[in-house]
Write a protein that holds these residues in place. Structure first.
Motif, PDB file in Angstrom:
ATOM      1  N   VAL A 118       0.857  -1.180   0.000  1.00  0.00           N
ATOM      2  CA  VAL A 118       0.000   0.000   0.000  1.00  0.00           C
ATOM      3  C   VAL A 118       0.894   1.230   0.000  1.00  0.00           C
ATOM      4  N   PHE A 119       0.626   2.152  -0.921  1.00  0.00           N
ATOM      5  CA  PHE A 119       1.410   3.381  -1.052  1.00  0.00           C
ATOM      6  C   PHE A 119       0.512   4.586  -0.827  1.00  0.00           C
ATOM      7  N   PRO A 120       1.012   5.634  -0.200  1.00  0.00           N
ATOM      8  CA  PRO A 120       0.249   6.883  -0.138  1.00  0.00           C
ATOM      9  C   PRO A 120       0.191   7.520  -1.520  1.00  0.00           C
ATOM     10  N   LEU A 121      -0.790   8.373  -1.713  1.00  0.00           N
ATOM     11  CA  LEU A 121      -0.989   9.013  -3.009  1.00  0.00           C
ATOM     12  C   LEU A 121       0.263   9.742  -3.471  1.00  0.00           C
ATOM     13  N   ALA A 122       0.990  10.350  -2.544  1.00  0.00           N
ATOM     14  CA  ALA A 122       2.187  11.107  -2.910  1.00  0.00           C
ATOM     15  C   ALA A 122       3.264  10.230  -3.537  1.00  0.00           C
ATOM     16  N   ASP A 123       3.233   8.915  -3.275  1.00  0.00           N
ATOM     17  CA  ASP A 123       4.243   7.994  -3.799  1.00  0.00           C
ATOM     18  C   ASP A 123       3.724   7.215  -4.995  1.00  0.00           C
ATOM     19  N   ILE A 124       2.839   7.818  -5.783  1.00  0.00           N
ATOM     20  CA  ILE A 124       2.212   7.131  -6.902  1.00  0.00           C
ATOM     21  C   ILE A 124       3.239   6.603  -7.902  1.00  0.00           C
ATOM     22  N   ALA A 125       4.294   7.366  -8.188  1.00  0.00           N
ATOM     23  CA  ALA A 125       5.299   6.906  -9.148  1.00  0.00           C
ATOM     24  C   ALA A 125       6.015   5.664  -8.640  1.00  0.00           C
ATOM     25  N   ASP A 126       6.339   5.633  -7.346  1.00  0.00           N
ATOM     26  CA  ASP A 126       6.990   4.452  -6.773  1.00  0.00           C
ATOM     27  C   ASP A 126       6.078   3.233  -6.840  1.00  0.00           C
ATOM     28  N   ALA A 127       4.785   3.443  -6.659  1.00  0.00           N
ATOM     29  CA  ALA A 127       3.847   2.327  -6.739  1.00  0.00           C
ATOM     30  C   ALA A 127       3.879   1.686  -8.121  1.00  0.00           C
TER      31      ALA A 127
ATOM     32  N   LYS B 229      -5.837   7.786   2.640  1.00  0.00           N
ATOM     33  CA  LYS B 229      -5.764   8.140   4.062  1.00  0.00           C
ATOM     34  C   LYS B 229      -5.012   7.026   4.763  1.00  0.00           C
ATOM     35  N   MET B 230      -3.738   7.229   5.013  1.00  0.00           N
ATOM     36  CA  MET B 230      -2.931   6.175   5.606  1.00  0.00           C
ATOM     37  C   MET B 230      -2.470   6.562   6.998  1.00  0.00           C
ATOM     38  N   VAL B 231      -2.352   5.561   7.867  1.00  0.00           N
ATOM     39  CA  VAL B 231      -1.884   5.784   9.230  1.00  0.00           C
ATOM     40  C   VAL B 231      -0.764   4.790   9.532  1.00  0.00           C
ATOM     41  N   ASP B 232       0.148   5.200  10.405  1.00  0.00           N
ATOM     42  CA  ASP B 232       1.129   4.267  10.937  1.00  0.00           C
ATOM     43  C   ASP B 232       0.459   3.420  12.012  1.00  0.00           C
ATOM     44  N   TYR B 233       1.008   2.249  12.281  1.00  0.00           N
ATOM     45  CA  TYR B 233       0.467   1.405  13.331  1.00  0.00           C
ATOM     46  C   TYR B 233       1.579   0.507  13.857  1.00  0.00           C
TER      47      TYR B 233
ATOM     48  N   GLU C 141      -2.999 -15.803   4.689  1.00  0.00           N
ATOM     49  CA  GLU C 141      -3.640 -15.266   5.882  1.00  0.00           C
ATOM     50  C   GLU C 141      -2.882 -14.083   6.459  1.00  0.00           C
ATOM     51  N   GLU C 142      -1.629 -13.888   6.031  1.00  0.00           N
ATOM     52  CA  GLU C 142      -0.817 -12.806   6.564  1.00  0.00           C
ATOM     53  C   GLU C 142      -0.946 -11.543   5.729  1.00  0.00           C
ATOM     54  N   GLN C 143      -2.117 -11.320   5.157  1.00  0.00           N
ATOM     55  CA  GLN C 143      -2.335 -10.072   4.430  1.00  0.00           C
ATOM     56  C   GLN C 143      -2.043  -8.900   5.367  1.00  0.00           C
ATOM     57  N   VAL C 144      -1.575  -7.829   4.767  1.00  0.00           N
ATOM     58  CA  VAL C 144      -1.264  -6.670   5.596  1.00  0.00           C
ATOM     59  C   VAL C 144      -2.528  -6.213   6.315  1.00  0.00           C
ATOM     60  N   PRO C 145      -2.426  -5.800   7.562  1.00  0.00           N
ATOM     61  CA  PRO C 145      -3.608  -5.327   8.280  1.00  0.00           C
ATOM     62  C   PRO C 145      -4.106  -4.017   7.677  1.00  0.00           C
ATOM     63  N   PRO C 146      -5.371  -3.680   7.927  1.00  0.00           N
ATOM     64  CA  PRO C 146      -5.910  -2.441   7.352  1.00  0.00           C
ATOM     65  C   PRO C 146      -5.065  -1.231   7.749  1.00  0.00           C
ATOM     66  N   VAL C 147      -4.709  -0.421   6.756  1.00  0.00           N
ATOM     67  CA  VAL C 147      -3.896   0.760   7.036  1.00  0.00           C
ATOM     68  C   VAL C 147      -4.573   2.033   6.556  1.00  0.00           C
ATOM     69  N   ILE C 148      -5.793   1.897   6.034  1.00  0.00           N
ATOM     70  CA  ILE C 148      -6.501   3.066   5.543  1.00  0.00           C
ATOM     71  C   ILE C 148      -7.339   3.640   6.681  1.00  0.00           C
ATOM     72  N   ALA C 149      -7.150   4.914   6.958  1.00  0.00           N
ATOM     73  CA  ALA C 149      -7.866   5.541   8.073  1.00  0.00           C
ATOM     74  C   ALA C 149      -9.269   5.945   7.645  1.00  0.00           C
ATOM     75  N   ASP C 150     -10.215   5.839   8.562  1.00  0.00           N
ATOM     76  CA  ASP C 150     -11.567   6.312   8.284  1.00  0.00           C
ATOM     77  C   ASP C 150     -11.916   7.517   9.145  1.00  0.00           C
TER      78      ASP C 150
ATOM     79  N   THR D 137       1.266   8.656  13.466  1.00  0.00           N
ATOM     80  CA  THR D 137       1.092   9.888  12.702  1.00  0.00           C
ATOM     81  C   THR D 137       0.622   9.556  11.327  1.00  0.00           C
ATOM     82  N   ASP D 138      -0.028  10.484  10.669  1.00  0.00           N
ATOM     83  CA  ASP D 138      -0.483  10.264   9.312  1.00  0.00           C
ATOM     84  C   ASP D 138       0.722  10.076   8.396  1.00  0.00           C
ATOM     85  N   ALA D 139       0.645   9.018   7.547  1.00  0.00           N
ATOM     86  CA  ALA D 139       1.718   8.780   6.581  1.00  0.00           C
ATOM     87  C   ALA D 139       1.478   9.554   5.296  1.00  0.00           C
ATOM     88  N   ALA D 140       0.245   9.920   5.056  1.00  0.00           N
ATOM     89  CA  ALA D 140      -0.056  10.688   3.862  1.00  0.00           C
ATOM     90  C   ALA D 140      -1.352  11.432   4.068  1.00  0.00           C
TER      91      ALA D 140
END
Length: 371
Positions: free
Chosen positions: A275-284, A302-306, A336-345, A368-371
């Motif tokens: 999962v990439f923040p919008l600002a890192d679209i080229a890297d994605a 909307k990404m958060v650190d955890y 089963e080891e999918q990344v946990p939800p990282v999108i903030a609501d 803190t907000d990652a993006a």
């Protein structure tokens, strides 16, 4: 004001920009969606690169992306199925990689509660295309299917759907992904030349269908004795125009509802590679172009650190850029080891703070907000 991905000329990921845009207003029959997640696809790379402009016309500056999931922010005149605050998923013709998108009501469905934002926001293209392939081939227990790029989003979904109907599946992928694809019941084969010969070495059964999600494999399919009507592709227009292979397209909301329910019921799984923040679209897209990711790559608005975060380890992209074309080593991965939800609501940080407070009354939330 919102933000959106734009490109003003054909090229690689370097032409992508994130620009400020006016937040759109929904017109009649439209729903304004605040986008939380949007999956990316190799088709978008082909469009942005200028491949087959007669088939995929582009007007500059152009938006990008089809898949989306988010929350309804406003509705236009005549909209009856949704209201502000509803959680939805769906698609647009182009431009999903934005913080806010006006979407025709007919192109949205309610998001199942059990689907993460990452999966819901990246299921349309991969899921409905995979369904179309398996339905179109009418696969069953007598079939043996070769799937190229089997670790990718479309590939692993198509393989699971084929296996659910009793078909056997041989899938090509990077050697480092063999353990990953075996979890879906896929017999893995490494990328490389002489695919038809290598298929014959591992099975005496005739191949009855060929799903080419990598591109450029139509000659191998012909060598396996398959008629063009049993060879499906997503991006290889040469195979379609010169060899009569069947072009696959994404489906409609009926197909999206089917695959979303299967995913919600855990009958199929769409692994999230990163999962990439919008600002890192080229890297994605640089990572996507390596074509060795296990599952879908997603843009999170909307990404958060955890605690225990595993997303985008420091330095990995730089290392991959230096070894492009070389399979990236990885630890054995369970689905089963999918990344946990990282999108903030909007409430995730508060929930995390409450959880920390229950464990330690003096602890404070340091995310803190990652993006």
């Amino acid at each position: 004001m919102g933000k959106a991905v734009r490109f003003g000329r054909f090229g690689g990921p370097e032409v992508l920009e994130v620009v400020d845009v006016e937040t759109p207003r929904p017109g009649p029959g439209e729903v304004l969606v605040e986008v939380f997640a949007s999956g990316i696809s190799p088709v978008e790379t082909a469009v942005r690169s200028g491949d087959h402009q007669d088939r995929w016309p582009v007007e500059f500056p152009s938006g990008q992306g089809r898949d989306l999931a988010g929350v309804v922010d406003a509705v236009g005149e005549g909209v009856t199925r949704f209201r502000r605050g509803d959680e939805v998923m769906g698609y647009v013709a182009r431009g999903a990689q934005s913080t806010h998108v006006a979407v025709p009501e007919s192109q949205l469905i309610p998001k199942p509660v059990s689907l993460s934002w990452e999966v819901a926001g990246s299921l349309y293209v991969a899921g409905t295309t995979a369904l179309g392939a398996v339905d179109g081939l009418n696969l069953g227990p007598r079939d043996l299917v070769v799937v190229t790029a089997a670790a990718g989003g479309i590939g692993c979904l198509a393989a699971q759907l084929a296996r659910a109907r009793g078909a056997a599946v041989i899938g090509t992928t990077a050697e480092s992904r063999f353990d990953f694809v075996r979890q879906f019941g896929i017999e893995p084969l490494a990328y490389g030349p002489d695919l038809a010969e290598r298929v014959r070495k591992i099975t005496d059964r005739p191949v009855t269908a060929f799903l080419d999600f990598l591109g450029g494999q139509v000659a191998e399919a012909a060598e396996l004795g398959l008629p063009a009507s049993r060879v499906f592709t997503t991006t290889d227009w040469g195979a379609v125009e010169d060899h009569d292979a069947v072009k696959l397209w994404a489906g409609d909301t009926i197909a999206l509802s089917r695959i979303a329910q299967l995913a919600a019921d855990r009958q199929v799984r769409l692994p999230i590679a990163d999962v990439f923040p919008l600002a890192d679209i080229a890297d994605a897209y640089r990572q996507l172009d390596h074509r060795d990711s296990a599952g879908k790559i997603v843009i999170g608005m909307k990404m958060v650190d955890y605690p225990g975060q595993k997303i985008r380890p420091a330095g990995r992209l730089r290392e991959q850029d230096l070894t492009i074309g070389v399979a990236t080593p990885h630890e054995r991965m369970q689905v089963e080891e999918q990344v946990p939800p990282v999108i903030a609501d909007g409430r995730a940080r508060q929930r995390r703070a409450d959880a920390h407070a229950r464990l330690d009354p003096v602890a404070t939330d340091s995310g803190t907000d990652a993006a």
